[in-house]
Design a protein around this motif. Structure first.
Motif: not given
Length: 163
Positions: A44-49, A131
């Motif tokens: 679930d880390q989409e902003a800073y993968p 995030q």
């Protein structure tokens, strides 16, 4: 003597919420473990993968849980001891009262280290808890708990000159 009483009460309040948190964590141990797994999984880390810290093995997650719970327990138990010690020294001379702050300060420092050092430093910055959908509560909560403990530590550390 008013400041001395307030200092004891403030330390006791930080101790109370530390003990309540560790008690809830222990009562919900499987969910706590699952949350530690989730927050270190990079899910679930989409902003800073890209997360620089690796996904830890299960034994490191257990160690992290033990460390966090231990710091909460120390902040709570030692905090109540420190608050009681401050209360018993409320009528003492200034030097004795200053020396009697030791345990309260150690307890508050454990709370600050736990909620700012471990939660904000490792979980929020290192594993980017900020995030994750389930990370918002711990992200904000750990900041506020650490801030309350730090403000209490600063207040308790102020030199006392009352007799």
């Amino acid at each position: 003597m008013t400041d001395r009483i307030i200092k004891a009460v403030v330390v006791a309040s930080i101790a109370l919420f530390a003990l309540l948190y560790v008690a809830h964590n222990i009562a919900n141990l499987p969910q706590a473990y699952d949350f530690f797994v989730y927050t270190t999984s990079h899910v679930d880390q989409e902003a800073y993968p890209v997360t620089l810290l690796p996904v830890p093995p299960a034994f490191l997650i257990v160690i992290a849980i033990v460390v966090v719970f231990t710091l909460e327990a120390i902040a709570g138990i030692l905090g109540f001891y420190g608050a009681w010690h401050l209360w018993t020294l409320r009528k003492a001379d200034a030097a004795t009262f200053e020396a009697g702050k030791k345990w309260a300060k150690i307890a508050l420092a454990c709370a600050v280290f736990n909620w700012w050092g471990l939660f904000q430093g490792i979980a929020v910055a290192g594993y980017q808890l900020w995030q994750m959908p389930l990370g918002e509560g711990p992200f904000y909560g750990s900041f506020f708990y650490g801030a309350m403990a730090m403000m209490a530590l600063i207040y308790v550390s102020l030199q006392d000159v009352e007799a």
